[in-house]
Design a protein around this motif. Structure first.
Motif, short mmCIF file in Angstrom:
data_model
loop_
_atom_site.label_atom_id
_atom_site.label_comp_id
_atom_site.label_asym_id
_atom_site.label_seq_id
_atom_site.Cartn_x
_atom_site.Cartn_y
_atom_site.Cartn_z
N LYS A 86 22.34 15.19 40.52
CA LYS A 86 23.08 14.23 39.69
C LYS A 86 24.55 14.62 39.63
CE LYS A 86 19.25 12.18 38.57
NZ LYS A 86 18.76 11.32 39.58
N ASP A 87 25.39 13.62 39.36
CA ASP A 87 26.83 13.87 39.24
C ASP A 87 27.09 14.97 38.20
OD1 ASP A 87 27.45 12.02 41.13
OD2 ASP A 87 28.28 10.54 39.75
N SER A 88 28.13 15.73 38.46
CA SER A 88 28.62 16.82 37.60
C SER A 88 27.81 18.10 37.72
CB SER A 88 28.72 16.40 36.13
OG SER A 88 29.56 15.28 36.01
N GLN A 89 26.70 18.11 38.47
CA GLN A 89 25.98 19.36 38.68
C GLN A 89 26.79 20.25 39.61
OE1 GLN A 89 22.00 17.60 39.80
NE2 GLN A 89 21.31 19.37 38.59
N VAL A 90 26.86 21.53 39.29
CA VAL A 90 27.58 22.50 40.12
C VAL A 90 26.56 23.22 41.00
CG1 VAL A 90 29.05 24.54 40.11
CG2 VAL A 90 29.37 22.77 38.38
N VAL A 120 28.89 18.07 42.21
CA VAL A 120 28.38 16.81 42.74
C VAL A 120 29.19 15.66 42.14
CG1 VAL A 120 26.36 15.30 42.96
CG2 VAL A 120 26.08 17.79 43.02
N GLY A 121 29.64 14.76 43.00
CA GLY A 121 30.39 13.59 42.55
C GLY A 121 31.90 13.77 42.57
N LEU A 122 32.38 15.00 42.71
CA LEU A 122 33.83 15.23 42.79
C LEU A 122 34.23 15.43 44.24
CD1 LEU A 122 34.61 17.68 39.85
CD2 LEU A 122 34.84 15.20 39.91
N ARG A 123 35.38 14.92 44.60
CA ARG A 123 35.87 15.05 45.98
C ARG A 123 36.62 16.37 46.11
NH1 ARG A 123 38.71 11.46 50.16
NH2 ARG A 123 38.47 12.89 51.89
N GLU A 124 35.87 17.44 46.34
CA GLU A 124 36.44 18.77 46.49
C GLU A 124 36.48 19.21 47.95
OE1 GLU A 124 34.90 20.79 42.39
OE2 GLU A 124 33.41 20.48 43.96
N THR A 125 35.93 18.41 48.82
CA THR A 125 35.86 18.71 50.24
C THR A 125 35.94 17.39 50.99
OG1 THR A 125 34.55 19.87 51.93
CG2 THR A 125 33.33 18.81 50.15
N THR A 126 35.44 17.33 52.21
CA THR A 126 35.52 16.09 52.98
C THR A 126 34.68 14.99 52.33
OG1 THR A 126 33.61 16.59 54.36
CG2 THR A 126 35.75 17.42 55.12
N THR A 186 31.04 15.21 50.35
CA THR A 186 30.97 14.67 48.99
C THR A 186 29.85 13.65 48.88
OG1 THR A 186 33.34 15.04 48.65
CG2 THR A 186 32.26 13.45 47.21
N ASP A 187 29.78 12.73 49.85
CA ASP A 187 28.73 11.71 49.84
C ASP A 187 27.34 12.33 50.03
OD1 ASP A 187 30.79 9.90 49.55
OD2 ASP A 187 30.56 9.02 51.55
N ALA A 188 27.23 13.31 50.92
CA ALA A 188 25.93 13.93 51.22
C ALA A 188 25.39 14.70 50.02
CB ALA A 188 26.05 14.85 52.42
N LEU A 189 26.25 15.34 49.24
CA LEU A 189 25.79 16.11 48.08
C LEU A 189 24.97 15.26 47.12
CD1 LEU A 189 28.80 18.38 47.06
CD2 LEU A 189 26.56 19.11 47.87
N SER A 190 25.38 14.02 46.96
CA SER A 190 24.68 13.15 46.00
C SER A 190 23.30 12.71 46.52
CB SER A 190 25.52 11.92 45.68
OG SER A 190 25.70 11.13 46.83
N MET A 191 22.96 13.06 47.77
CA MET A 191 21.66 12.71 48.34
C MET A 191 20.78 13.94 48.55
SD MET A 191 22.73 9.85 51.16
CE MET A 191 24.23 10.57 51.82
N MET A 192 21.24 15.11 48.08
CA MET A 192 20.53 16.36 48.35
C MET A 192 19.84 16.92 47.11
SD MET A 192 23.28 18.23 50.87
CE MET A 192 22.17 19.57 51.25
#
Length: 166
Positions: free
Chosen positions: A85-89, A113-119, A123-129
């Motif tokens: 989920k968004d905001s999870q580290v 998750v949800g923050l653009r800290e990299t490409t 960023t998009d893939a993190l929200s699906m993992m």
């Protein structure tokens, strides 16, 4: 002495009075329709370059990869409904390669998750993992490091990214 001062003053005035050099036209000086045309031309060029990048990835795609809405190919995804989920580290191990296999980066990073800290691709893939997942991403340059590149990755470089979440 007075004559010398007059002569110096006249020389300074003469040196200061010179014809202004013509300036290069700027986009502000152009008629509006030309400005709009140049923007449309740039958009068309970008779209063509993006399509070419997409085509360059096709030879590297196997059955394990699925095309995502953002233009990246990803393998190793599980059930997206129960993803992070968004905001999870999370702690992430990221490896970045060019399409010939040359490694550009091998790094451990803490990402939110949800923050653009990299490409954008990562960023998009993190929200699906999920925690513990390992995936591979084939990312066109416009979803990776773009037209500017990075300190390590050259501009307009399609990349393969391996991403493991702990």
């Amino acid at each position: 002495m007075k004559n010398w001062l007059y002569i110096a003053a006249i020389c300074l005035l003469a040196a200061g009075c010179h014809k202004t050099q013509p300036q290069r036209p700027t986009i502000i000086n152009r008629p509006q329709e030309h400005h709009a045309d140049s923007i449309i031309d740039l958009v068309e060029i970008n779209q063509r370059m993006a399509e070419e990048a997409d085509q360059q990835l096709i030879p590297y795609v196997t059955k394990a990869y699925s095309l995502q809405e953002n233009g990246c190919w990803i393998s190793g995804l599980r059930d997206i409904e129960t993803a992070l989920k968004d905001s999870q580290v999370v702690n992430a191990h990221i490896r970045i390669y060019d399409m010939d296999g040359t490694m550009y980066e091998d790094a451990e990073q803490q990402l939110t998750v949800g923050l653009r800290e990299t490409t954008q691709a990562v960023t998009d893939a993190l929200s699906m993992m999920h925690r513990g997942d390992s995936i591979a991403i084939l990312a066109p340059w416009y979803m990776a490091y773009g037209s500017l590149g990075s300190n390590i990755v050259p501009p307009y470089t399609n990349v393969k990214i391996t991403l493991k979440i702990e």
